[in-house]
Motif scaffolding. Structure first.
Motif, mmCIF file in Angstrom:
data_model
loop_
_atom_site.group_PDB
_atom_site.id
_atom_site.type_symbol
_atom_site.label_atom_id
_atom_site.label_comp_id
_atom_site.label_asym_id
_atom_site.label_seq_id
_atom_site.Cartn_x
_atom_site.Cartn_y
_atom_site.Cartn_z
ATOM 1 N N TRP A 366 -15.958 -11.618 16.708
ATOM 2 C CA TRP A 366 -14.552 -11.823 16.363
ATOM 3 C C TRP A 366 -13.855 -12.858 17.254
ATOM 4 C CZ3 TRP A 366 -12.919 -10.214 11.836
ATOM 5 C CH2 TRP A 366 -13.596 -9.147 11.216
ATOM 6 N N ASN A 367 -14.485 -13.267 18.337
ATOM 7 C CA ASN A 367 -13.874 -14.273 19.218
ATOM 8 C C ASN A 367 -14.310 -15.702 18.870
ATOM 9 O OD1 ASN A 367 -16.496 -13.836 20.000
ATOM 10 N ND2 ASN A 367 -16.100 -14.070 22.192
ATOM 11 N N ASP A 368 -15.127 -15.856 17.859
ATOM 12 C CA ASP A 368 -15.606 -17.173 17.435
ATOM 13 C C ASP A 368 -14.883 -17.555 16.153
ATOM 14 O OD1 ASP A 368 -16.915 -19.452 16.687
ATOM 15 O OD2 ASP A 368 -18.938 -18.655 16.982
ATOM 16 N N PHE A 369 -13.804 -18.326 16.257
ATOM 17 C CA PHE A 369 -12.930 -18.623 15.129
ATOM 18 C C PHE A 369 -13.666 -19.298 13.978
ATOM 19 C CE2 PHE A 369 -10.224 -21.798 12.971
ATOM 20 C CZ PHE A 369 -9.353 -20.930 12.322
ATOM 21 N N GLU A 370 -14.536 -20.266 14.288
ATOM 22 C CA GLU A 370 -15.200 -21.006 13.217
ATOM 23 C C GLU A 370 -16.088 -20.115 12.353
ATOM 24 O OE1 GLU A 370 -16.444 -22.579 16.564
ATOM 25 O OE2 GLU A 370 -14.320 -22.989 16.727
ATOM 26 N N VAL A 371 -16.528 -19.016 12.934
ATOM 27 C CA VAL A 371 -17.382 -18.094 12.190
ATOM 28 C C VAL A 371 -16.563 -16.952 11.597
ATOM 29 C CG1 VAL A 371 -19.284 -16.442 12.365
ATOM 30 C CG2 VAL A 371 -19.427 -18.625 13.561
ATOM 31 N N VAL A 372 -15.621 -16.441 12.366
ATOM 32 C CA VAL A 372 -14.954 -15.205 11.975
ATOM 33 C C VAL A 372 -13.997 -15.393 10.797
ATOM 34 C CG1 VAL A 372 -12.930 -15.315 13.501
ATOM 35 C CG2 VAL A 372 -13.940 -13.112 12.920
ATOM 36 N N PHE A 373 -13.337 -16.554 10.679
ATOM 37 C CA PHE A 373 -12.440 -16.712 9.540
ATOM 38 C C PHE A 373 -13.208 -16.819 8.225
ATOM 39 C CE2 PHE A 373 -9.364 -18.689 6.691
ATOM 40 C CZ PHE A 373 -8.288 -17.819 6.869
ATOM 41 N N PRO A 374 -14.304 -17.600 8.149
ATOM 42 C CA PRO A 374 -15.123 -17.553 6.930
ATOM 43 C C PRO A 374 -15.654 -16.146 6.649
ATOM 44 C CG PRO A 374 -15.672 -19.493 8.208
ATOM 45 C CD PRO A 374 -14.765 -18.663 9.064
#
Length: 432
Positions: A366-374
């Motif tokens: 959840w702290n990795d924006f590029e992964v968590v939003f997708p």
């Protein structure tokens, strides 16, 4: 027996393996009720799907047992059956014959991948968090379907959805059945979903919502209505490429993840690797292809196999035992048909299985924006668009875009860029 299954080598016995097989059977037999119930809503013949469900399970499980010697059961996957019925057929406007054609094409591709090392490249190209998001999204999707079938959630002209009338007999019975299954689950009763179904069926009978069939046992008939009905040409005329990819992708990594988890629990991994993985994956691939020919949605390795491992199952004899019991259920189609026709009996299983699947969100980074939003979009769009493929497609398109914006485009596997382009073409120009 020992020579074939290597019982002594794995520290087990015939008695232990048989007990493990019985345990596995009771934890997963709910699928012979739920799967025909779901696919019959797509217009398929109930008895045909019932037989296809069992025979496809037997084919995949016996290959798993005899070729790889693992205590793992193969059966039509939850989530994929809902995607087949409600997204591809009902939502996509194609016939169930065409949907079976897509399953068959995906199964053939899966067989080819199982024979090569490309399957590992395909799996490695997808970030772990996105894999978990797909599982969680499918869980939310089938929970949503369970709530709809029970009319706990109903359509609303103003808000699209609203809470149903909970005092309606069938809705009330669903809530009772759900509570019963949750109580059994909390006390770790083996086969709690199946036991919950039976208890709910008894209550339904007392409430006058269930009529007992004239006979309980009957010879299996009806397979001709679904067997060899695939419309492969229709798959390509309708441009169902994303559907094929969705069937393939979910089956591949769901099966791989389940097999690794069960094998690790059984202590069968060697140096962290999964021996005889080719035969194990081939079991599911052949099961999926056979299921399409017979008339059912894709098969998958069942996490319920871990219940058998927990009581000592270590070899393919566990799977063979479960297969024998599955074969016997072929003769109980009258009672299975009655149980599947009552939404209150099957809906709690959909809701609970969805809950179990969505629990993997805790593994998402959840702290990795590029992964968590997708990942977030994958999860929410599956139920909101009523399409697993659409949820995956939007997430797969957005992920490399965000990585590129942040200057991290090299972190994206080259194959993933191909996935993104294919999904963009599908969503923009083809039916989805």
């Amino acid at each position: 027996m020992d020579k074939w299954f290597r019982l002594k080598e794995r520290g087990t016995s015939v008695g232990t393996e048989v007990l493990a097989g019985v345990t596995t059977f009771f934890t997963m037999v709910y699928i012979v009720i739920v799967n025909p119930g779901i696919l019959s809503q797509a217009g398929m013949d109930f008895n045909g799907v019932f037989i296809a469900t069992i025979v496809a399970s037997l084919v995949g499980t016996l290959i798993m047992a005899l070729a790889s010697n693992y205590p793992i059961v193969i059966a039509p996957g939850m989530g994929l059956n809902a995607y087949f019925a409600f997204s591809v057929v009902a939502g996509g406007g194609v016939s169930w014959q065409t949907a079976l054609g897509a399953v068959f094409v995906a199964g053939i591709i899966f067989i080819l991948l199982s024979l090569t090392s490309f399957r590992y490249m395909l799996l490695d190209a997808i970030p772990t968090s996105l894999k978990h998001a797909i599982t969680a999204g499918i869980g939310l999707f089938i929970t949503f379907i369970g709530l709809q079938n029970a009319k706990i959630i109903v359509a609303s002209p103003s808000t699209l959805l609203k809470l149903g009338t909970l005092t309606e007999p069938m809705t009330l019975l669903t809530i009772i059945g759900l509570v019963i299954s949750l109580i059994l689950m909390s006390y770790r009763v083996k086969g709690y979903l199946f036991v919950g179904m039976i208890i709910t069926a008894v209550i339904a009978w007392f409430m006058g919502l269930l009529q007992l069939p004239e006979k309980v046992v009957a010879l299996p008939t009806g397979l001709a209505a679904t067997a060899m009905q695939m419309d492969i040409a229709g798959v390509f005329s309708h441009g169902l490429y994303a559907v094929i990819f969705t069937f393939l992708l979910i089956t591949l990594f769901d099966t791989t993840g389940t097999m690794l988890g069960v094998a690790e629990q059984a202590g069968l991994l060697k140096d962290g690797k999964f021996p005889r993985s080719r035969g194990a994956l081939l079991a599911d691939a052949v099961g999926t292809s056979a299921g399409a020919m017979l008339g059912t949605s894709p098969t998958s390795a069942y996490i319920e196999s871990s219940a058998g491992v927990a009581v000592g199952g270590r070899t393919g004899l566990t799977a063979v035992t479960a297969s024998v019991l599955l074969a016997l259920t072929l003769f109980f189609s009258p009672i299975v048909g009655v149980l599947a026709s009552i939404p209150a009996i099957t809906a709690p299983s959909l809701i609970i299985v969805g809950f179990l699947m969505i629990s993997v969100v805790q593994k998402i980074e959840w702290n990795d924006f590029e992964v968590v939003f997708p990942a977030f979009l994958i999860i929410v769009l599956m139920p909101l668009t009523y399409s697993i493929a659409t949820g995956i497609g939007v997430g797969f398109i957005l992920y490399p875009i965000l990585k590129a914006i942040r200057g991290k485009w090299r972190e994206v596997h080259p194959i993933f860029y191909l996935f993104a382009v294919l999904f963009f073409i599908q969503l923009a120009f083809f039916s989805h």
